[in-house]
Write an enzyme that holds these catalytic residues in place. Structure first.
Site, PDB file in Angstrom:
ATOM      1  CG  ASN A 203      40.546 -46.796   8.031  1.00 46.91           C
ATOM      2  OD1 ASN A 203      40.213 -47.608   8.836  1.00 46.91           O
ATOM      3  ND2 ASN A 203      41.395 -47.051   6.958  1.00 46.91           N
TER       4      ASN A 203
ATOM      5  CG  HIS B 254      46.629 -50.126  -4.627  1.00 49.52           C
ATOM      6  ND1 HIS B 254      46.300 -50.011  -3.388  1.00 49.52           N
ATOM      7  CD2 HIS B 254      46.200 -49.098  -5.431  1.00 49.52           C
ATOM      8  CE1 HIS B 254      46.015 -48.405  -3.364  1.00 49.52           C
ATOM      9  NE2 HIS B 254      46.016 -48.329  -4.366  1.00 49.52           N
TER      10      HIS B 254
ATOM     11  NE  ARG C 187      49.788 -48.337  -3.508  1.00 49.82           N
ATOM     12  CZ  ARG C 187      49.409 -48.384  -2.468  1.00 49.82           C
ATOM     13  NH1 ARG C 187      48.967 -46.982  -1.972  1.00 49.82           N
ATOM     14  NH2 ARG C 187      49.265 -49.433  -1.680  1.00 49.82           N
TER      15      ARG C 187
ATOM     16  CE1 TYR D 212      49.211 -47.686   2.988  1.00 49.91           C
ATOM     17  CE2 TYR D 212      50.714 -47.221   1.418  1.00 49.91           C
ATOM     18  CZ  TYR D 212      49.654 -47.125   1.811  1.00 49.91           C
ATOM     19  OH  TYR D 212      48.569 -46.816   1.078  1.00 49.91           O
TER      20      TYR D 212
ATOM     21  CG  ASP E  60      51.733 -44.191  -0.638  1.00 50.89           C
ATOM     22  OD1 ASP E  60      52.383 -43.169  -0.019  1.00 50.89           O
ATOM     23  OD2 ASP E  60      50.572 -44.276  -0.273  1.00 50.89           O
TER      24      ASP E  60
ATOM     25  CG  HIS F 217      51.648 -44.601   3.898  1.00 48.36           C
ATOM     26  ND1 HIS F 217      51.143 -44.595   5.201  1.00 48.36           N
ATOM     27  CD2 HIS F 217      50.515 -44.314   3.091  1.00 48.36           C
ATOM     28  CE1 HIS F 217      49.881 -44.860   5.293  1.00 48.36           C
ATOM     29  NE2 HIS F 217      49.528 -44.627   4.306  1.00 48.36           N
TER      30      HIS F 217
ATOM     31  CD  GLU G 179      50.065 -41.873  -2.663  1.00 50.17           C
ATOM     32  OE1 GLU G 179      48.933 -41.600  -2.028  1.00 50.17           O
ATOM     33  OE2 GLU G 179      50.184 -42.626  -3.763  1.00 50.17           O
TER      34      GLU G 179
ATOM     35  CD  GLU H 126      47.321 -41.185   1.600  1.00 49.30           C
ATOM     36  OE1 GLU H 126      47.313 -42.017   2.532  1.00 49.30           O
ATOM     37  OE2 GLU H 126      47.312 -41.542   0.204  1.00 49.30           O
TER      38      GLU H 126
ATOM     39  NE  ARG I 101      47.471 -40.139  -3.997  1.00 48.95           N
ATOM     40  CZ  ARG I 101      46.285 -41.024  -3.977  1.00 48.95           C
ATOM     41  NH1 ARG I 101      45.286 -40.839  -4.809  1.00 48.95           N
ATOM     42  NH2 ARG I 101      46.423 -41.969  -3.342  1.00 48.95           N
TER      43      ARG I 101
ATOM     44  CG  HIS J  72      42.830 -41.264  -0.763  1.00 49.94           C
ATOM     45  ND1 HIS J  72      43.981 -42.171  -1.009  1.00 49.94           N
ATOM     46  CD2 HIS J  72      42.649 -41.259   0.527  1.00 49.94           C
ATOM     47  CE1 HIS J  72      44.455 -42.737   0.019  1.00 49.94           C
ATOM     48  NE2 HIS J  72      43.542 -42.421   1.097  1.00 49.94           N
TER      49      HIS J  72
ATOM     50  CG  ASP K 270      40.495 -45.610   3.941  1.00 52.35           C
ATOM     51  OD1 ASP K 270      40.343 -45.053   3.083  1.00 52.35           O
ATOM     52  OD2 ASP K 270      41.414 -45.403   4.961  1.00 52.35           O
TER      53      ASP K 270
ATOM     54  CD  GLU L 103      44.424 -45.182  -3.871  1.00 54.16           C
ATOM     55  OE1 GLU L 103      45.128 -45.946  -3.377  1.00 54.16           O
ATOM     56  OE2 GLU L 103      44.061 -43.773  -3.519  1.00 54.16           O
TER      57      GLU L 103
ATOM     58  CD1 TRP M 216      51.982 -47.754   9.547  1.00 56.16           C
ATOM     59  CD2 TRP M 216      50.176 -46.818   8.518  1.00 56.16           C
ATOM     60  NE1 TRP M 216      51.270 -48.874   8.710  1.00 56.16           N
ATOM     61  CE2 TRP M 216      50.253 -47.880   8.229  1.00 56.16           C
ATOM     62  CE3 TRP M 216      49.460 -45.768   8.037  1.00 56.16           C
ATOM     63  CZ2 TRP M 216      49.215 -48.441   7.582  1.00 56.16           C
ATOM     64  CZ3 TRP M 216      48.316 -46.065   7.517  1.00 56.16           C
ATOM     65  CH2 TRP M 216      48.292 -47.561   7.050  1.00 56.16           C
TER      66      TRP M 216
END
Length: 408
Positions: free
Chosen positions: A37, A122, A147, A159, A216, A218, A242, A268, A289, A318, A322, A345, A408
């Site tokens: 991605n 999600h 999630r 996010y 998550d 992130h 996560e 991930e 993950r 994961h 994407d 997921e 991010w």
């Protein structure tokens, strides 16, 4: 059975995908996913310019040898571009081998260890009412594990939260924006740490204690911040927390583990088993993950999960949008076969994506199954793929309120 041809297809049915198509001299075709991605063309170029010329004439059955040839033979090892390219070759060859055997791939991996792979969906919302509606939408679709991602007061973008939720309650969240440069978002850790426990308190009060809830972070927290959050969330019995902190420093998870019993999932952005050595050996995480697409394919992922099983660490492949349906399907065959499966997921792709990638995997009553079609069970429609041209897209970047670039 020799490799007679290999082609790289870049298509963009709503978002960009990179697919490798390998053809053998007896007419079998296999597909592998190399989508990265925001850096799709780098993976496509690596395949076209450096990998495809090495494949022609090789024995398609020699998957382990080909994997080692591409990994060790390049000398420059690891990294997301390299490992996505190797993954595409590996999955395509497994697809071919299973088609030659007339079996779905999971049968060649030892057969099914379960009847289906439990999946989580999600749910997200800019505020609590929107979040509750999103959770209800996921439950109505059949998800039995959710999630939860929430907006934070004072932050315009964050996010996991769509700027404008779609009719499905935010399921279509796509972080990569079709812009010439990445969007910039603003982050405030203290505001997040104050707000998130109140979100899970409200969700538990609304949906009760039985619904498995995941979250998550992130990669946005320091180890001590992650420890603080994990402890604050203990009353709400999360299935996992996560990516609570950037895990390149594997030893950082020792501090988190010392302060909370909230289960931890990470990986991930990892590319090889080497990224997990300390985390698994010291049992600093509970779930692996990694995605098949970004970790070199089925061959190394099976080895990684076998290593994790020695320490009672489970899988959690994961599965965002994407990862193409090709990568998703490869992961599902592993899910069905390995003993230490945890959860999968699942972000359903767009209708346009499913026009390009015809799939045999199914989702029913909270469980995924790869199907019984020989191979991985996904075929690419070249004509449909040609209708969707590549468009540059980038994941956002994150800054603190003072302008400092942040994870991010």
């Amino acid at each position: 059975m020799r490799i007679a041809g290999a082609d790289v297809i870049v298509t963009s049915p709503g978002r960009n995908f990179v697919t490798l198509e390998i053809t053998t001299d007896d007419g079998l075709v296999g597909y592998g996913d190399a989508t990265l991605n925001g850096r799709e063309l780098a993976a496509a170029s690596y395949l076209r310019d450096h990998v495809v010329p090495l494949l022609i004439g090789r024995d398609a059955h020699r998957i382990e040898d080909t994997w080692q040839y591409l990994y060790r033979g390049a000398y420059w090892r690891r990294g997301p571009v390299t490992m996505a390219a190797i993954a595409a070759v590996d999955v395509a060859l497994w697809d071919i081998k299973a088609k030659a055997a007339g079996m779905p791939l999971y049968q060649l991996l030892g057969g099914a260890s379960r009847t289906g792979a439990r999946a989580y969906g999600h749910a997200s919302g800019r505020d609590l009412p929107e979040l509750m509606d999103s959770i209800r939408a996921r439950l109505s679709e059949g998800f039995r594990s959710i999630r939860v991602q929430s907006g934070v007061p004072g932050l315009e973008t964050i996010y996991g939260i769509s700027a404008a939720p779609d009719a499905t309650g935010g399921r279509g969240y796509e972080p990569a924006g079709r812009h010439p440069v990445p969007n910039e978002e603003t982050w405030d850790t203290r505001a997040y740490l104050r707000h998130l426990p109140t979100v899970f308190e409200a969700v538990r009060n609304e949906f009760g204690p039985e619904l498995p809830l995941l979250h998550d972070c992130h990669h946005r927290l320091t180890p001590i911040q992650a420890a603080k959050l994990g402890k604050a969330l203990e009353p709400y019995d999360l299935f996992w927390l996560e990516d609570c902190t950037p895990a390149e420093n594997q030893e950082a998870l020792r501090l988190v583990r010392e302060h909370t019993t909230t289960p931890l999932a990470i990986g991930e952005v990892f590319n090889t088993a080497f990224d997990y050595q300390t985390l698994i050996r010291e049992q600093l995480i509970d779930y692996v993950r990694s995605a098949v697409t970004h970790t070199g394919g089925v061959t190394p992922m099976r080895k990684l999960f076998d290593y994790a099983a020695m320490y009672q660490v489970k899988s959690a492949i994961h599965g965002p949008t994407d990862i193409s349906p090709v990568g998703m399907a490869a992961g599902l065959h592993l899910d069905l076969a390995i003993h230490n499966f945890g959860i999968q997921e699942f972000m359903p792709h767009s209708a346009e994506t499913y026009e390009v990638f015809r799939r045999s995997y199914t989702f029913t009553d909270g469980y995924l199954h790869p199907g019984e079609t020989p191979g991985i069970g996904v075929e690419l429609d070249r004509k449909a793929a040609g209708r969707f041209e590549y468009e540059p897209a980038y994941l956002p970047v994150n800054r603190l309120r003072d302008g400092t670039l942040h994870d991010w």
